[in-house]
Structures are given as structure tokens and as C-alpha cells.
Design a protein around this motif. Structure first.
Motif, mmCIF file in Angstrom:
data_model
loop_
_atom_site.group_PDB
_atom_site.id
_atom_site.type_symbol
_atom_site.label_atom_id
_atom_site.label_comp_id
_atom_site.label_asym_id
_atom_site.label_seq_id
_atom_site.Cartn_x
_atom_site.Cartn_y
_atom_site.Cartn_z
ATOM 1 N N GLY A 99 0.833 -1.193 0.000
ATOM 2 C CA GLY A 99 0.000 0.000 0.000
ATOM 3 C C GLY A 99 0.865 1.240 0.000
ATOM 4 N N PHE A 100 0.217 2.404 -0.182
ATOM 5 C CA PHE A 100 0.948 3.663 -0.124
ATOM 6 C C PHE A 100 0.001 4.806 0.194
ATOM 7 N N SER A 101 0.587 5.869 0.682
ATOM 8 C CA SER A 101 -0.144 7.124 0.879
ATOM 9 C C SER A 101 0.628 8.219 0.159
ATOM 10 N N GLN A 102 -0.115 9.198 -0.313
ATOM 11 C CA GLN A 102 0.475 10.329 -1.044
ATOM 12 C C GLN A 102 -0.197 11.593 -0.551
ATOM 13 N N PHE A 103 0.605 12.589 -0.173
ATOM 14 C CA PHE A 103 0.034 13.869 0.228
ATOM 15 C C PHE A 103 0.834 15.014 -0.351
ATOM 16 N N THR A 104 0.145 16.160 -0.488
ATOM 17 C CA THR A 104 0.759 17.344 -1.078
ATOM 18 C C THR A 104 0.503 18.539 -0.180
#
Length: 174
Positions: free
Chosen positions: A74-79
Motif C-alpha cells: 500500500g501507499f499514501s500520497q500527500f501534497t
């Protein structure tokens, strides 16, 4: 059941696996009635290896991966600094994606990835995290509600000119 994984920042070497993982999770979530041109175009554009390679080089965008035995689960991505009209904050952060491969859902990976993203965002000066899950993704809406995210409005996700309703959820970070 909680699974033990290594959480770490993604690297350029992860772009290939991120591409395939994101494609799989996106299709499992949004292509429940099959593949049509709008979905196919979205996948090929948003989840290509080159798209992830670019994201990994993008200032203010961060991706964390959950890995076990050399496999991404899995992964998470934030900006940082991304604004949304329903969210009032001086230093907002958008959770762009939190994707967990289906065989590993309900094992705590989403919670671990979300916590890592929230913690990292706070360390980088963010005060509010927001995201826009699809209105028909009941599992995601329930998950974020349990994690303290409030529904503050509606927005649309455009896919090949089609508008799809999403909810705007946000949480004050401490």
C-alpha cells in the motif's frame, strides 16, 4: 489482525510497483462494472510509471509505502499547500491517495499509512489534512470518519469530462 510492515518514503525505484499497485486498487474500487474508455484513460494517464516518477520528484509531494519482504502492499500520497474551497486553513495538506492492496485491507495498513502521513505533514508545518473520497466509496468514508475526519462539503472529480461527486473531508492536525 494487524500486519507488520516497514513504512518508508518512496524512492524512484518504487515508481514501477507504485504504478501497478495504484492501477490495481483504482480498478478494484472504481471499475466495479467493468472497464470503459474514461476509466482506461484515467488509469493510463494518472498511474503510469512516468507519472509516479514525476510525483516523486515534485516539491511538496510525499509518498510513503508499506512494504513487507520486498513487496509493496500500500501507499499514501500527500501534497503540502493544496487548497480546497471547503477547507479553511493557512497551512493545508491534501491526502491525494491512500491505497492498500485488497488482500491486505482490514489489517491496519491504512491506519499506519494515514498516521505516518499526518505525522509527516505536521512536521512540515501543516495544520489541516483534507481529502476527497468518492461519494460511493462507503468503506473509505467510514474509515475516515472513524479517524476523525469531518465531512465539510462536496466537490467533483473530473474523469474524461465526466463529473463524479466526491465528499470533502478534513481533520485538524495537532
Amino acid at each position: 489482525m494487524t500486519i507488520t510492515v516497514q513504512l518508508r518514503p518512496a524512492t524512484q525505484e518504487d515508481a514501477l510497483c507504485l504504478s501497478v499497485l495504484a492501477t490495481q486498487v483504482f480498478l478494484d474500487t472504481y471499475a466495479t462494472t467493468g472497464i470503459r474508455p474514461a476509466i482506461a484513460k484515467e488509469v493510463l494517464h494518472a498511474f503510469s510509471v512516468s507519472a509516479f516518477a514525476s510525483l516523486l520528484d515534485q516539491h511538496g509531494t510525499f509518498i510513503y509505502v508499506a512494504e513487507r519482504d520486498g513487496h509493496l502492499l500500500g501507499f499514501s500520497q500527500f501534497t503540502l499547500g493544496t487548497r480546497q474551497e471547503s477547507v479553511t486553513a493557512t497551512h493545508p495538506v491534501e491526502l491525494d491517495r491512500l491505497y492498500v492492496q485488497e488482500p491486505f485491507t482490514r489489517m491496519g495498513l491504512g491506519s499506519q499509512l494515514l498516521h505516518a502521513s499526518e505525522t509527516s505533514a505536521v512536521q512540515r508545518g501543516a495544520e489541516v489534512m483534507w481529502l476527497t473520497p468518492w461519494v460511493h466509496n462507503a468503506r473509505a468514508l467510514k474509515f475516515y470518519s472513524i479517524k476523525g475526519y469531518a465531512d465539510v462539503g462536496s466537490t467533483s472529480f473530473l474523469m474524461d469530462g465526466e463529473a463524479h461527486e466526491n465528499r470533502v473531508l478534513c481533520k485538524q492536525l495537532s
